[in-house]
Design a protein around this motif. Sequence first.
Motif, PDB file in Angstrom:
ATOM      1  N   THR A 300     -10.464 -13.989 -48.261  1.00 37.07           N
ATOM      2  CA  THR A 300     -11.414 -13.653 -49.327  1.00 37.07           C
ATOM      3  C   THR A 300     -12.744 -13.139 -48.776  1.00 37.07           C
ATOM      4  O   THR A 300     -13.567 -12.636 -49.539  1.00 37.07           O
ATOM      5  N   HIS A 301     -12.969 -13.270 -47.468  1.00 43.84           N
ATOM      6  CA  HIS A 301     -14.241 -12.829 -46.895  1.00 43.84           C
ATOM      7  C   HIS A 301     -14.101 -11.668 -45.897  1.00 43.84           C
ATOM      8  O   HIS A 301     -15.110 -11.088 -45.496  1.00 43.84           O
ATOM      9  N   ILE A 302     -12.885 -11.378 -45.468  1.00 45.95           N
ATOM     10  CA  ILE A 302     -12.675 -10.273 -44.528  1.00 45.95           C
ATOM     11  C   ILE A 302     -12.119  -9.078 -45.288  1.00 45.95           C
ATOM     12  O   ILE A 302     -11.143  -9.197 -46.030  1.00 45.95           O
ATOM     13  N   GLN A 303     -12.737  -7.927 -45.095  1.00 45.48           N
ATOM     14  CA  GLN A 303     -12.290  -6.709 -45.761  1.00 45.48           C
ATOM     15  C   GLN A 303     -11.222  -6.019 -44.921  1.00 45.48           C
ATOM     16  O   GLN A 303     -11.265  -6.057 -43.680  1.00 45.48           O
ATOM     17  N   LEU A 304     -10.277  -5.406 -45.606  1.00 48.56           N
ATOM     18  CA  LEU A 304      -9.194  -4.719 -44.909  1.00 48.56           C
ATOM     19  C   LEU A 304      -9.735  -3.659 -43.952  1.00 48.56           C
ATOM     20  O   LEU A 304      -9.226  -3.481 -42.833  1.00 48.56           O
ATOM     21  N   GLY A 305     -10.805  -2.965 -44.368  1.00 43.98           N
ATOM     22  CA  GLY A 305     -11.392  -1.947 -43.500  1.00 43.98           C
ATOM     23  C   GLY A 305     -11.912  -2.529 -42.197  1.00 43.98           C
ATOM     24  O   GLY A 305     -11.791  -1.905 -41.131  1.00 43.98           O
ATOM     25  N   ASN A 306     -12.488  -3.733 -42.262  1.00 45.85           N
ATOM     26  CA  ASN A 306     -12.997  -4.369 -41.046  1.00 45.85           C
ATOM     27  C   ASN A 306     -11.870  -4.821 -40.122  1.00 45.85           C
ATOM     28  O   ASN A 306     -12.020  -4.821 -38.896  1.00 45.85           O
ATOM     29  N   VAL A 307     -10.740  -5.225 -40.697  1.00 41.88           N
ATOM     30  CA  VAL A 307      -9.589  -5.591 -39.862  1.00 41.88           C
ATOM     31  C   VAL A 307      -9.088  -4.357 -39.122  1.00 41.88           C
ATOM     32  O   VAL A 307      -8.728  -4.420 -37.939  1.00 41.88           O
ATOM     33  N   LYS A 308      -9.083  -3.199 -39.792  1.00 35.56           N
ATOM     34  CA  LYS A 308      -8.669  -1.955 -39.134  1.00 35.56           C
ATOM     35  C   LYS A 308      -9.614  -1.635 -37.981  1.00 35.56           C
ATOM     36  O   LYS A 308      -9.179  -1.217 -36.901  1.00 35.56           O
ATOM     37  N   ARG A 309     -10.927  -1.826 -38.213  1.00 34.54           N
ATOM     38  CA  ARG A 309     -11.902  -1.600 -37.133  1.00 34.54           C
ATOM     39  C   ARG A 309     -11.639  -2.564 -35.965  1.00 34.54           C
ATOM     40  O   ARG A 309     -11.711  -2.180 -34.793  1.00 34.54           O
ATOM     41  N   ALA A 310     -11.342  -3.826 -36.294  1.00 37.07           N
ATOM     42  CA  ALA A 310     -11.085  -4.825 -35.261  1.00 37.07           C
ATOM     43  C   ALA A 310      -9.830  -4.475 -34.462  1.00 37.07           C
ATOM     44  O   ALA A 310      -9.781  -4.693 -33.243  1.00 37.07           O
ATOM     45  N   MET A 311      -8.821  -3.917 -35.123  1.00 32.64           N
ATOM     46  CA  MET A 311      -7.597  -3.529 -34.422  1.00 32.64           C
ATOM     47  C   MET A 311      -7.869  -2.415 -33.414  1.00 32.64           C
ATOM     48  O   MET A 311      -7.338  -2.423 -32.295  1.00 32.64           O
ATOM     49  N   VAL A 312      -8.722  -1.460 -33.796  1.00 31.72           N
ATOM     50  CA  VAL A 312      -9.102  -0.384 -32.868  1.00 31.72           C
ATOM     51  C   VAL A 312      -9.874  -0.965 -31.694  1.00 31.72           C
ATOM     52  O   VAL A 312      -9.646  -0.621 -30.530  1.00 31.72           O
ATOM     53  N   ARG A 313     -10.784  -1.894 -32.014  1.00 29.69           N
ATOM     54  CA  ARG A 313     -11.640  -2.470 -30.975  1.00 29.69           C
ATOM     55  C   ARG A 313     -10.844  -3.322 -29.994  1.00 29.69           C
ATOM     56  O   ARG A 313     -11.082  -3.281 -28.787  1.00 29.69           O
ATOM     57  N   ILE A 314      -9.889  -4.091 -30.489  1.00 29.52           N
ATOM     58  CA  ILE A 314      -9.135  -4.940 -29.560  1.00 29.52           C
ATOM     59  C   ILE A 314      -8.229  -4.091 -28.671  1.00 29.52           C
ATOM     60  O   ILE A 314      -7.981  -4.434 -27.511  1.00 29.52           O
ATOM     61  N   ALA A 315      -7.767  -2.964 -29.194  1.00 33.17           N
ATOM     62  CA  ALA A 315      -6.992  -2.041 -28.348  1.00 33.17           C
ATOM     63  C   ALA A 315      -7.876  -1.495 -27.227  1.00 33.17           C
ATOM     64  O   ALA A 315      -7.452  -1.394 -26.069  1.00 33.17           O
ATOM     65  N   ASP A 316      -9.136  -1.160 -27.565  1.00 33.56           N
ATOM     66  CA  ASP A 316     -10.081  -0.682 -26.551  1.00 33.56           C
ATOM     67  C   ASP A 316     -10.389  -1.775 -25.527  1.00 33.56           C
ATOM     68  O   ASP A 316     -10.470  -1.511 -24.319  1.00 33.56           O
ATOM     69  N   ILE A 317     -10.571  -3.001 -26.018  1.00 36.44           N
ATOM     70  CA  ILE A 317     -10.872  -4.129 -25.121  1.00 36.44           C
ATOM     71  C   ILE A 317      -9.701  -4.366 -24.172  1.00 36.44           C
ATOM     72  O   ILE A 317      -9.878  -4.610 -22.975  1.00 36.44           O
ATOM     73  N   ASP A 318      -8.485  -4.289 -24.715  1.00 35.76           N
ATOM     74  CA  ASP A 318      -7.293  -4.485 -23.881  1.00 35.76           C
ATOM     75  C   ASP A 318      -7.233  -3.442 -22.772  1.00 35.76           C
ATOM     76  O   ASP A 318      -6.943  -3.763 -21.612  1.00 35.76           O
ATOM     77  N   LEU A 319      -7.532  -2.196 -23.128  1.00 37.95           N
ATOM     78  CA  LEU A 319      -7.527  -1.123 -22.128  1.00 37.95           C
ATOM     79  C   LEU A 319      -8.601  -1.363 -21.068  1.00 37.95           C
ATOM     80  O   LEU A 319      -8.346  -1.228 -19.867  1.00 37.95           O
ATOM     81  N   LEU A 320      -9.806  -1.742 -21.501  1.00 36.41           N
ATOM     82  CA  LEU A 320     -10.890  -2.013 -20.549  1.00 36.41           C
ATOM     83  C   LEU A 320     -10.535  -3.167 -19.616  1.00 36.41           C
ATOM     84  O   LEU A 320     -10.850  -3.137 -18.426  1.00 36.41           O
ATOM     85  N   SER A 321      -9.870  -4.191 -20.163  1.00 40.02           N
ATOM     86  CA  SER A 321      -9.532  -5.365 -19.340  1.00 40.02           C
ATOM     87  C   SER A 321      -8.542  -5.012 -18.241  1.00 40.02           C
ATOM     88  O   SER A 321      -8.482  -5.686 -17.206  1.00 40.02           O
ATOM     89  N   LYS A 322      -7.756  -3.947 -18.468  1.00 45.69           N
ATOM     90  CA  LYS A 322      -6.720  -3.576 -17.504  1.00 45.69           C
ATOM     91  C   LYS A 322      -7.153  -2.466 -16.564  1.00 45.69           C
ATOM     92  O   LYS A 322      -6.494  -2.229 -15.543  1.00 45.69           O
ATOM     93  N   THR A 323      -8.239  -1.773 -16.890  1.00 44.48           N
ATOM     94  CA  THR A 323      -8.628  -0.603 -16.096  1.00 44.48           C
ATOM     95  C   THR A 323      -9.994  -0.727 -15.436  1.00 44.48           C
ATOM     96  O   THR A 323     -10.346   0.104 -14.603  1.00 44.48           O
ATOM     97  N   SER A 324     -10.766  -1.744 -15.808  1.00 40.79           N
ATOM     98  CA  SER A 324     -12.116  -1.849 -15.248  1.00 40.79           C
ATOM     99  C   SER A 324     -12.515  -3.301 -15.059  1.00 40.79           C
ATOM    100  O   SER A 324     -12.154  -4.166 -15.845  1.00 40.79           O
TER     101      SER A 324
END
Length: 354
Positions: A300-324
């Motif tokens: 009831t407090h998290i918007q679907l749009g923010n979850v989509k943003r979080a999914m993009v961000r965690i993919a970026d974080i995963d890439l950074l954790s493996k490459t830098s």
Amino acid sequence: MKIYHNQLNKTLQQGFKPVWLVFGDEPWQKNNSLAAIKNHAKNQGFSEVIRFSSDSSFDWQLLLDEYQSLSLFASQRIIEVELTTVKVGDAGNKALLALAERLAQDIASAHFPHDVIFIFHGEKLDAASANKKWFKNLTQLGCYLPLYDIELKAMPQWLNNQARQLQLTISAELNALLIALFEGNLLALAQELDKLALLFGSQPIGIEQAEQIIIKQAKFNPFQVIDALLLGDCAKCITMLDQLQQEGMAPAQLMWVFHKEIQQLYAMLTQLSQGENIATIYKQYRIWDKRKPLYQHALTHIQLGNVKRAMVRIADIDLLSKTSSEFNIFILLADLCITLYHGEKTAGLSLNYG
């Protein structure tokens, strides 16, 4: 029968039980339970303790032989069995079932002597192990004590009960401070209360005095971070992440838990937006009753749009954790927590900071 930790002392006073099964991962409750059972037994004359530990090479016949033998040192014995794994194998299943059957036969006898107590203990039981015939049979003969973490809302009462036993005078302010500092580490909190009892006795303890003595020893795990995240407590998430970083937790462990939870929130919110019934969603994702309030808040407090943003961000974080190695993954995960609730504010911010 099955009881819980807060029922143990009352159950001990109700009479002799030949079998105790103590299983769970919370160390303070386990130590406290085993000590209480053994101390009560010793007060009843059980002066000899025989200990077994069931490793991969354990001879289960020793257990049956010990039960059927006569003690050279005491007429009343405690036979303590530590199960290093709840997967006892075929030999363990057969031996424990035979022991349960033999105990049942002896108890049914009019001349059953109350001279042996079995204490089995180990890690938390999975459903398959708890449904084994040997375990069910032993539970019927005695008492099964599953140990669960004490929930945060129950901590103030637990702390007050412990303080009362130690004749400590704990103010509400000090109670709150101790819980904040030792959340997730009941064993350390109990030790801290023992220390305060030695230093202050029954004298009132000022908050300033306590702050000078108490060492922060709260311990958290990734799933507790997720619980705080579902409740929208981003500040607590960041505190936990900082603690986990100091303890040396591998970022990959956290990444997996965050990724799984965010994917599930995305799926649940998508289904809700399509008109799916919340009860059906809880059933589909196997959300337990006690966790439903967490998800109720999140959904009831998290918007679907923010979850989509979080999914993009965690993919970026995963890439950074493996490459830098230049980036602090724990800081990036803190950013991820904020994004779930305030994605419109973090959307324009780069993850390019170390």
